[in-house]
Design a protein around this motif. Structure first.
Motif, PDB file in Angstrom:
ATOM      1  N   PRO A 101       0.428   4.987   0.477  1.00  0.00           N
ATOM      2  CA  PRO A 101      -0.556   5.996   0.878  1.00  0.00           C
ATOM      3  C   PRO A 101      -0.489   7.230  -0.011  1.00  0.00           C
ATOM      4  N   ASP A 141      -7.811   8.797  -0.236  1.00  0.00           N
ATOM      5  CA  ASP A 141      -8.053   7.360  -0.388  1.00  0.00           C
ATOM      6  C   ASP A 141      -9.436   7.054  -0.948  1.00  0.00           C
ATOM      7  N   ASP A 147      -4.503   6.589  -2.910  1.00  0.00           N
ATOM      8  CA  ASP A 147      -3.807   5.385  -2.470  1.00  0.00           C
ATOM      9  C   ASP A 147      -3.565   4.458  -3.658  1.00  0.00           C
ATOM     10  N   PRO A 175      -8.934   4.557  -4.723  1.00  0.00           N
ATOM     11  CA  PRO A 175      -7.688   3.770  -4.723  1.00  0.00           C
ATOM     12  C   PRO A 175      -7.494   3.004  -6.036  1.00  0.00           C
ATOM     13  N   ARG A 226       0.856  -1.198   0.000  1.00  0.00           N
ATOM     14  CA  ARG A 226       0.000   0.000   0.000  1.00  0.00           C
ATOM     15  C   ARG A 226       0.881   1.234   0.000  1.00  0.00           C
TER      16      ARG A 226
END
Length: 436
Positions: free
Chosen positions: A61, A65, A131, A68, A59
């Motif tokens: 960041p 988000d 994300d 994504p 993941r």
């Protein structure tokens, strides 16, 4: 300082063969260790989860988000019998502007283009607007459960991807008669994959006194019937969309034919069915006998003869309808359908939204001469699992692949052009920097 081609060569050298009767976990552990060595920033700055079976989920960041993105690849490969290759399939040879070896195209090459794009952006201090998840599978070639575990992990975290990109189509030229220029074939759906086990029983005995209609003879007749009675071709909506899009790169009567595909659906389906194996697979459910077994000895009659039929279901076809058809086809042969394992085709992904436009814009930024063409992919991918949490799942490896290269996938002497790797890296950089 090593190059992307050299890093790919090192990863090819990890013998991550995945087959029902061939898998060495030490090679998969080696691959993960080498990947960490080659791409240290990905492993230092991204959240890393190792899933059961060896799948990796990272993941990255972003600033937000809400939308994504998942970039997928797999690092397991199919077997590569050395005697069929012109060199060691796991040597990772760099020669003549090419990286040669098992997995160069399927799927370590595409994995490297993702990793290179992310690693270089991290080195520049870039933070994505959304994300980003990297999902690297370890059992795709055996239709394993690794990708399903990744989806389960994301579901538990309440993550619903806005866009998923996996292997699939490629940048091709001369793939369709009459179509000019290069096309980026982006799969918006894939065929369902089903294995059917056929079984014929016999009385056995000595091969010197064979009875008529033995198990192997009846099974052979069933296989011949299967070959002589293919499923009729038809144009699904994804194929119609493909033809309408390709008409932009055509001239003359054929352009009008493709542009008016709904009016000429039946003749076009017949035309594509006869044009070659790739186009034929786009317009019909296909069947291929991949495994046969019979007697355990050369002088013994078989008490059981078996065949595995690998079926690729066209969008709209189902396992239930397939079994019904086979039962009718084999009537009178005393053949059992001993097993049916697999899945119906997944849902078709959208091409009318911002996720699709983001893919097309990344292509335009890096390969402006290439036309993005949605199509129905004939092979299976791990991305089918992600369709349960995302309606924008696209199957596209941003690598230029000639006919020779496409034919080398799962075959001897697989290779990728170094220039194609560079273009693939540029595509993923454009995709990631273009997120909004």
């Amino acid at each position: 300082m090593t190059s992307p081609a050299e890093r790919l060569a090192r990863l090819i050298a990890c013998r991550t063969v995945s087959a029902p009767d061939e898998r060495e976990e030490a090679a998969f552990e080696e691959f993960r260790a080498v990947l960490a060595e080659l791409y240290p920033l990905i492993h230092e700055r991204l959240e890393r989860t190792e899933l059961e079976g060896g799948g990796l989920l990272f993941r990255w960041p972003g600033a937000a988000d809400e939308r994504p993105v998942v970039l997928m690849a797999h690092y397991d490969v199919v077997p590569a019998p050395a005697e069929q290759w012109s060199g060691d399939p796991f040597a990772g040879i760099i020669d003549g502007g090419r990286v040669i070896g098992r997995g160069a195209l399927d799927d370590k090459g595409p994995l490297v283009t993702i990793a290179e794009a992310v690693e270089t952006l991290l080195s520049e201090g870039f933070t994505p607007e959304q994300d980003v998840y990297l999902s690297f599978g370890a059992d795709e070639e055996v239709f394993g459960t690794g990708a399903a575990r990744a989806v389960d992990h994301l579901e538990r975290a309440d993550v619903r991807p806005w866009l998923v990109s996996d292997e699939g189509g490629a940048v091709v030229e001369d793939a369709f008669p009459g179509v000019q220029g290069r096309l980026a074939m982006i799969g918006i759906v894939e065929k369902g994959t089903v294995d059917v086990e056929l079984l014929a029983r016999g009385g056995g005995g000595h091969a010197s006194t064979p009875a008529p209609r033995g198990a192997t003879a009846r099974l052979a007749r069933a296989i011949v019937r299967l070959e002589r009675h293919p499923m009729p071709p038809r144009l699904t909506e994804p194929v119609r969309l493909m033809l309408r899009t390709m008409s932009q790169r055509m001239r003359g009567p054929q352009a009008g034919l493709f542009a008016r595909v709904d009016r000429f659906a039946r003749p076009l389906a017949e035309l594509l069915a006869r044009a070659g194996p790739e186009t034929a697979a786009m317009v019909r459910t296909t069947t291929a006998v991949t495994r046969l077994s019979g007697s355990p000895a050369r002088n013994v009659l078989a008490t059981e003869a078996r065949a595995t039929v690998n079926v690729r279901l066209l969008v709209g076809d189902t396992k239930a309808a397939l079994v019904e058809r086979l039962e009718k086809l084999f009537r009178g042969l005393d053949i059992e359908i001993a097993g049916v394992d697999g899945e119906d085709p997944p849902p078709v992904s959208r091409t009318d939204n911002d996720a699709w436009r983001t893919m097309v814009e990344a292509l335009a930024a890096t390969m402006p001469d290439v036309l993005a063409v949605p199509y129905a992919q004939t092979g299976g991918t791990d991305s089918r699992h992600f369709t349960r949490i995302c309606d924008s799942v696209y199957r596209f490896a941003p690598l230029t692949m000639s006919r020779e290269q496409r034919d080398s996938i799962h075959a001897p002497n697989e290779f990728v052009e170094i220039e194609a790797l560079d273009h693939g890296i540029a595509f993923f950089r454009a995709l990631l920097t273009g997120l909004r």
